[in-house]
Write a protein that holds these residues in place. Sequence first.
Motif, PDB file in Angstrom:
ATOM      1  N   SER A 107       0.820  -1.205   0.000  1.00 44.38           N
ATOM      2  CA  SER A 107       0.000   0.000   0.000  1.00 44.38           C
ATOM      3  C   SER A 107       0.858   1.262   0.000  1.00 44.38           C
ATOM      4  N   PHE A 108       0.481   2.205  -0.876  1.00 41.90           N
ATOM      5  CA  PHE A 108       1.096   3.527  -0.904  1.00 41.90           C
ATOM      6  C   PHE A 108       0.173   4.566  -0.253  1.00 41.90           C
ATOM      7  N   GLU A 109      -0.788   4.105   0.532  1.00 42.35           N
ATOM      8  CA  GLU A 109      -1.796   5.002   1.088  1.00 42.35           C
ATOM      9  C   GLU A 109      -1.407   5.578   2.451  1.00 42.35           C
ATOM     10  N   PHE A 110      -0.128   5.852   2.627  1.00 43.58           N
ATOM     11  CA  PHE A 110       0.345   6.570   3.812  1.00 43.58           C
ATOM     12  C   PHE A 110       1.142   7.772   3.323  1.00 43.58           C
ATOM     13  N   THR A 111       0.441   8.905   3.231  1.00 43.28           N
ATOM     14  CA  THR A 111       1.015  10.135   2.677  1.00 43.28           C
ATOM     15  C   THR A 111       0.723  11.303   3.619  1.00 43.28           C
ATOM     16  N   GLU A 112       1.732  12.126   3.860  1.00 45.52           N
ATOM     17  CA  GLU A 112       1.573  13.316   4.701  1.00 45.52           C
ATOM     18  C   GLU A 112       2.161  14.527   3.977  1.00 45.52           C
ATOM     19  N   ILE A 113       1.344  15.560   3.801  1.00 44.50           N
ATOM     20  CA  ILE A 113       1.793  16.817   3.194  1.00 44.50           C
ATOM     21  C   ILE A 113       1.325  17.943   4.102  1.00 44.50           C
ATOM     22  N   LYS A 151      -1.662  21.625  20.659  1.00 44.17           N
ATOM     23  CA  LYS A 151      -1.191  20.243  20.590  1.00 44.17           C
ATOM     24  C   LYS A 151      -1.113  19.664  21.994  1.00 44.17           C
ATOM     25  N   ASN A 152      -1.665  18.477  22.152  1.00 43.96           N
ATOM     26  CA  ASN A 152      -1.732  17.852  23.470  1.00 43.96           C
ATOM     27  C   ASN A 152      -0.352  17.428  23.960  1.00 43.96           C
ATOM     28  N   TYR A 184       1.221   5.672  21.240  1.00 44.47           N
ATOM     29  CA  TYR A 184       0.824   6.681  20.256  1.00 44.47           C
ATOM     30  C   TYR A 184       0.000   6.018  19.148  1.00 44.47           C
ATOM     31  N   PHE A 185      -1.250   5.695  19.456  1.00 46.38           N
ATOM     32  CA  PHE A 185      -2.115   4.998  18.505  1.00 46.38           C
ATOM     33  C   PHE A 185      -2.322   5.844  17.248  1.00 46.38           C
ATOM     34  N   ASP A 186      -1.919   5.328  16.097  1.00 47.21           N
ATOM     35  CA  ASP A 186      -2.144   6.063  14.853  1.00 47.21           C
ATOM     36  C   ASP A 186      -3.599   5.991  14.408  1.00 47.21           C
ATOM     37  N   THR A 245       5.466  16.418  18.676  1.00 50.52           N
ATOM     38  CA  THR A 245       6.330  16.509  17.483  1.00 50.52           C
ATOM     39  C   THR A 245       6.089  15.356  16.516  1.00 50.52           C
ATOM     40  N   ARG A 246       4.982  14.616  16.694  1.00 50.10           N
ATOM     41  CA  ARG A 246       4.761  13.405  15.906  1.00 50.10           C
ATOM     42  C   ARG A 246       4.329  13.684  14.469  1.00 50.10           C
ATOM     43  N   ASP A 247       3.962  14.929  14.144  1.00 49.65           N
ATOM     44  CA  ASP A 247       3.390  15.226  12.836  1.00 49.65           C
ATOM     45  C   ASP A 247       4.432  15.296  11.723  1.00 49.65           C
ATOM     46  N   VAL A 248       5.714  15.440  12.051  1.00 52.49           N
ATOM     47  CA  VAL A 248       6.764  15.552  11.034  1.00 52.49           C
ATOM     48  C   VAL A 248       7.702  14.355  11.150  1.00 52.49           C
ATOM     49  N   ALA A 249       7.950  13.677  10.021  1.00 51.02           N
ATOM     50  CA  ALA A 249       8.757  12.461  10.034  1.00 51.02           C
ATOM     51  C   ALA A 249      10.156  12.695  10.599  1.00 51.02           C
ATOM     52  N   PHE A 250      10.719  13.881  10.393  1.00 53.03           N
ATOM     53  CA  PHE A 250      12.074  14.178  10.845  1.00 53.03           C
ATOM     54  C   PHE A 250      12.179  14.215  12.368  1.00 53.03           C
ATOM     55  N   THR A 251      11.072  14.392  13.056  1.00 49.66           N
ATOM     56  CA  THR A 251      11.093  14.474  14.518  1.00 49.66           C
ATOM     57  C   THR A 251      10.669  13.170  15.173  1.00 49.66           C
ATOM     58  N   ARG A 252      10.437  12.131  14.381  1.00 49.76           N
ATOM     59  CA  ARG A 252      10.093  10.819  14.928  1.00 49.76           C
ATOM     60  C   ARG A 252      11.317   9.914  14.892  1.00 49.76           C
TER      61      ARG A 252
END
Length: 401
Positions: free
Chosen positions: A68-74, A133-134, A159-161, A142-149
């Motif tokens: 699956s390619f259905e994991f996209t964040e912009i 942000k909670n 951290y349930f997605d 900081t979970r919203d940006v891949a560079f900070t994970r």
Amino acid sequence: MSVSKSSQWIERLAALTLLAALGLAWPPAHADSEEMLDTLQMHGFLSQALVITDDNNFFGPSSEDEGSFEFTEIGANVSLRPHEDILIAAQALSRRAGGDGGDARPVLDYGIVDYQVLSNQQRTFGIQVGRFKNPFGFYNQTRDVAFTRPSILLPQSIYFDRTRSLALSADGASFYAEERFDNGIMRLKGGVGTPTDRDLGKQLFQPSLDYDVKGDTSSIAQIIYEHNNGRFNAALSAADVNLDINHGSSDGELNFQPWILSLQYDTGSWALTGEYAVRSLDLTGMGAARKSDTTGESWYIQYSKRFFNDWQWLLRYDRMVSDKDDRSGKKYAEQGRGPAHSRFAEDITVGLQWSVSPRVLLAAEYHQIDGTGWLPLQDNQDVSETERHWNMLLFQFSLRF
């Protein structure tokens, strides 16, 4: 240029976000417009992942064909200081994580007006109004940006997605305080507001049941201590989350109270991190078949090592149970409510990250999983068809600018 179209899209999205944020507060009449614009900051990011599983689906039809390619964040974020004590900041995000794709529409991830009441060399105190942000655990803010994970997926026991919108932010007011000592810093954060509830009905319950879930007044708080420039970190987080549930002619309420203890030792070249959570969940008003009062438990331990300056590998053991009194899920299955393995999950993760440049990140990770306790319901419509033992492989490309 190869990124010109993405850059233009991000810039337009950021501009719209800025206009929305500016509508929340008016700068002082005497503020110098040029000085104010000098404080304007705009950033964007994009991540695309490939998810492959042998059984069960995670973020789309990952168990079919090539995955699956259905994991996209912009996303795009913007900040502005109309006054030295006032910060306006917001972020818009388009995120697709499986499902029907409806959650890919751009939404306001967070948007706040921050007023710093006090700031000196010893202490800081401020308040925020808007969608904040909670503060819980080490990674939620900081979970919203891949560079900070530290990995493509954060430990799913904490951290349930599948319920990310509920955990990420709330609409209301929050505060923060900081006290600086000779060898450390103490931080206190908290807030009261209404949790964001986008698509929660499909995330908490089987989508075919058509539950309507809305956030109600909730609260959250966290205390963090950082010692010796972050070499040792400790945090305690707690929340009281309330949701209103409607299903046909039935109404109910869900109360969720997690407590999270977080510890980390970070030498700079390697880090050892662990978090432990106890989660009480009380569901009332939906009839005897749905009434629930359980206490769950989650924890993980994670080792990460940096090498060659721009590489990092990670090893993690992650464990969760939905009910401490029914760790195997046997009682749950005997009641005919679903398979026993849907009440727990044990995950062994190995990950690798390569920072190609400050703006480009490549990552890969492998998960060996026993149980489906955090498996997204929207990607697995019939839980009776899920498999207890399954494996997952992820690859991700991330860009920021």
